[in-house]
Motif scaffolding. Sequence first.
Motif, mmCIF file in Angstrom:
data_model
loop_
_atom_site.group_PDB
_atom_site.id
_atom_site.type_symbol
_atom_site.label_atom_id
_atom_site.label_comp_id
_atom_site.label_asym_id
_atom_site.label_seq_id
_atom_site.Cartn_x
_atom_site.Cartn_y
_atom_site.Cartn_z
ATOM 1 N N LEU A 55 0.846 -1.207 0.000
ATOM 2 C CA LEU A 55 0.000 0.000 0.000
ATOM 3 C C LEU A 55 0.871 1.244 0.000
ATOM 4 N N GLN A 56 0.493 2.206 -0.835
ATOM 5 C CA GLN A 56 1.147 3.519 -0.791
ATOM 6 C C GLN A 56 0.060 4.525 -0.476
ATOM 7 N N VAL A 57 0.215 5.134 0.657
ATOM 8 C CA VAL A 57 -0.856 5.991 1.151
ATOM 9 C C VAL A 57 -0.318 7.396 1.416
ATOM 10 N N GLY A 58 -1.093 8.385 1.001
ATOM 11 C CA GLY A 58 -0.758 9.769 1.314
ATOM 12 C C GLY A 58 -1.707 10.281 2.391
ATOM 13 N N VAL A 59 -1.199 11.168 3.258
ATOM 14 C CA VAL A 59 -2.038 11.709 4.333
ATOM 15 C C VAL A 59 -1.834 13.230 4.377
ATOM 16 N N ILE A 60 -2.931 13.958 4.351
ATOM 17 C CA ILE A 60 -2.837 15.404 4.575
ATOM 18 C C ILE A 60 -3.588 15.707 5.872
ATOM 19 N N ALA A 61 -2.863 16.373 6.798
ATOM 20 C CA ALA A 61 -3.460 16.658 8.106
ATOM 21 C C ALA A 61 -3.914 18.112 8.151
ATOM 22 N N TYR A 62 -5.106 18.323 8.710
ATOM 23 C CA TYR A 62 -5.659 19.666 8.862
ATOM 24 C C TYR A 62 -6.027 19.907 10.323
ATOM 25 N N ALA A 63 -5.905 21.154 10.731
ATOM 26 C CA ALA A 63 -6.472 21.553 12.027
ATOM 27 C C ALA A 63 -7.811 22.221 11.746
ATOM 28 N N ILE A 64 -8.785 21.983 12.632
ATOM 29 C CA ILE A 64 -10.113 22.592 12.422
ATOM 30 C C ILE A 64 -10.254 23.790 13.363
ATOM 31 N N GLU A 65 -10.316 24.976 12.740
ATOM 32 C CA GLU A 65 -10.490 26.200 13.527
ATOM 33 C C GLU A 65 -11.891 26.204 14.133
ATOM 34 N N PRO A 66 -12.103 26.965 15.236
ATOM 35 C CA PRO A 66 -13.446 27.003 15.844
ATOM 36 C C PRO A 66 -14.519 27.429 14.840
ATOM 37 N N ASN A 67 -14.157 28.258 13.820
ATOM 38 C CA ASN A 67 -15.139 28.651 12.795
ATOM 39 C C ASN A 67 -15.212 27.614 11.665
ATOM 40 N N THR A 68 -14.757 26.385 11.920
ATOM 41 C CA THR A 68 -14.757 25.210 11.024
ATOM 42 C C THR A 68 -13.821 25.310 9.824
ATOM 43 N N THR A 69 -13.077 26.389 9.695
ATOM 44 C CA THR A 69 -12.085 26.450 8.615
ATOM 45 C C THR A 69 -11.011 25.386 8.856
ATOM 46 N N GLN A 70 -10.656 24.650 7.773
ATOM 47 C CA GLN A 70 -9.600 23.630 7.895
ATOM 48 C C GLN A 70 -8.281 24.218 7.421
ATOM 49 N N VAL A 71 -7.302 24.187 8.313
ATOM 50 C CA VAL A 71 -5.984 24.736 7.995
ATOM 51 C C VAL A 71 -5.014 23.585 7.736
ATOM 52 N N PRO A 72 -4.436 23.516 6.513
ATOM 53 C CA PRO A 72 -3.489 22.419 6.251
ATOM 54 C C PRO A 72 -2.254 22.526 7.136
ATOM 55 N N LEU A 73 -1.815 21.369 7.683
ATOM 56 C CA LEU A 73 -0.667 21.363 8.604
ATOM 57 C C LEU A 73 0.557 20.711 7.972
ATOM 58 N N PHE A 74 0.373 19.493 7.490
ATOM 59 C CA PHE A 74 1.517 18.797 6.873
ATOM 60 C C PHE A 74 0.995 17.659 6.005
ATOM 61 N N LYS A 75 1.921 17.127 5.201
ATOM 62 C CA LYS A 75 1.574 16.037 4.291
ATOM 63 C C LYS A 75 2.591 14.915 4.486
ATOM 64 N N LEU A 76 2.073 13.690 4.625
ATOM 65 C CA LEU A 76 2.930 12.527 4.838
ATOM 66 C C LEU A 76 2.725 11.535 3.712
ATOM 67 N N SER A 77 3.733 10.702 3.500
ATOM 68 C CA SER A 77 3.474 9.572 2.606
ATOM 69 C C SER A 77 3.942 8.314 3.318
ATOM 70 N N SER A 78 3.185 7.241 3.127
ATOM 71 C CA SER A 78 3.563 6.007 3.820
ATOM 72 C C SER A 78 3.591 4.849 2.828
ATOM 73 N N ILE A 79 4.499 3.957 3.057
ATOM 74 C CA ILE A 79 4.569 2.720 2.275
ATOM 75 C C ILE A 79 4.438 1.590 3.273
ATOM 76 N N SER A 80 3.488 0.703 3.036
ATOM 77 C CA SER A 80 3.355 -0.404 3.983
ATOM 78 C C SER A 80 3.220 -1.710 3.222
ATOM 79 N N LYS A 81 3.602 -2.760 3.902
ATOM 80 C CA LYS A 81 3.521 -4.093 3.302
ATOM 81 C C LYS A 81 2.859 -5.022 4.299
#
Length: 479
Positions: free
Chosen positions: A351-377
């Motif tokens: 599996l090759q999986v990408g992950v984008i993490a967001y923080a949710i502001e109190p006004n529901t705006t999603q702020v991008p934080l970081f992007k990861l990639s993972s390789i798993s077997k």
Amino acid sequence: MRPSVIAVFTLLSCVCGENPGVKVVLTNKWLQYVKHVGAGWVQDKLEKITFPDISGDVNIHIGTVYYTLSGTTVTKCDLPEPVVEFSQDNTGVKTSIEGLSVALAGDWRTNFGLIHDGGTFEMAIFSMSLTSVVQLGKDSDGHLSVSSLSCDAQVGDVDIQFHGGASWIFQPFVDHFKGHIVDMIQSQICPKVQEFIVSVESDLQAMSVSVNVSEVLSFEIPLTDPPVIEASNLKMGLKGEFYSIKTHMEPPFVAQPFTMPEQPDHMLSVGMSEFTMNSASYGYFSAGQLQALINDSMIPPASPVRLNTSSMGVFIPQLPKQFPNLLMVLQVYASDSPMVSLQPGLGELGLQVGVIAYAIEPNTTQVPLFKLSSISKFSGKMWIADQKLKGSVTMDNFTLTLVSSEVGTFKTDALENGVKMGIKMMVLPKLNTLLGNGIPLPQMKQGHLVNSVLNIEKGFLDIYSDVEIEPAERNNNFL
Ligand SMILES: *[C@@H]1O[C@H](CO)[C@@H](O)[C@H](O)[C@H]1NC(C)=O
Ligand SMILES: *[C@@H]1O[C@H](CO)[C@@H](O)[C@H](O)[C@H]1NC(C)=O
Ligand SMILES: *[C@@H]1O[C@H](CO)[C@@H](O)[C@H](O)[C@H]1NC(C)=O
Ligand SMILES: *[C@@H]1O[C@H](CO)[C@@H](O)[C@H](O)[C@H]1NC(C)=O
Ligand SMILES: *[C@@H]1O[C@H](CO)[C@@H](O)[C@H](O)[C@H]1NC(C)=O
């Protein structure tokens, strides 16, 4: 070999036609079982058959008597076990029945000048024999096709007893006209057989070579080549490719050839290549189905780590300082189509999986934080027990790398270990419980599989099995 030569060979191997993704082998054991069930079915059919009227005339020295035999029904039928075999020479199936005897009863009517007469009769047909050869092939759409190659029917003898009316007058002349009756019966057998074969052929034509297996996937199963017939079995190669119904995109890989071991002790074997499995995952991937949003409420309550910026501070120290106490959401997606590879006894999934993490502001705006990639077997075993498909999965490898970050760089080792632990302690145990309980084998409408065994071989899965045809279906479509 020079690269250009290799290219030519690669092209040639593509021109030679596509390799089947799924193979089905029906053995002689299957044929004999189907014959046995089929003979019972034919016996039932024969007992319900309606005969057309037989008419003729006979000269009884003083004039000509015109006779009609009507309302003829079978009163007793003794069907000897037919001989059915795969015929390599005819790429088909040869069926022969010897010594079939049938007792019939009906009404007779005669016209002799102005005299009309009538009564009942009993007839016995002795030593009927029938040899039929059907040829199997493939039509242009990839359906299996059957056609009658030859048919030969012989009637040994008939014996007729007339009752009622003036039957005593013409009973002595039976020998003069029974030849005509033998011919009439003989000439009607093969057209009936042909009629049956034509009806099977039109059933086969009506079968779809593409089925929608879910809202996302279709499965295409046309024959890739005409069936191959040997004395011991019938082999069929099917395309066996899943497609996204939405995109119908071809995957960037093709089916590789594979050879299944002979299993003459089982009625059938089905081989499914890793190509077929990978086409399914490519179908989901190309339809954009392999993605999900993960939020805190989906993290098991038992998890010590929550999906919020404070809790994630364990792995990313600067995060709670920049975004204190905010819930987070992860956008998880397959960055490539998951690939299965089969080795003897073992299946591996990459599996090759990408992950984008967001923080949710109190006004529901999603702020991008970081992007990861993972390789798993992962690797898994599969087997059949209690007519259920069971399995177990372990994780072999998991790596996490930081692709980009809005919160400054951080080391992924701790996070990698955290996720690894989460998969090992929360995800895999659930999955393995599910697989341990097993998934019931798909059952056909006409019967069910028994004595099924599953083997993982290099490049394909091999399931071999016996079938049991439901008694209720025996009167129906026993193929
Ligand atoms: C499969 O689904 C698609 C889209 O819903 C439809 O157009 C198609 O006719 C279906 N095919 C079959 C074989 O049912
Ligand atoms: C998480 O997602 C699910 C499904 O999308 C939703 O029902 C739930 O309300 C979400 N929870 C939070 C805390 O946003
Ligand atoms: C974040 O998780 C911690 C537990 O690690 C919890 O105490 C805290 O209330 C959570 N914060 C939010 C905003 O959910
Ligand atoms: C939501 O809040 C953040 C920070 O508090 C702010 O930067 C952003 O503009 C706000 N978004 C909206 C749509 O009000
Ligand atoms: C795990 O993956 C890493 C990075 O892809 C690789 O270097 C390592 O050899 C892999 N380990 C195993 C056991 O496959």
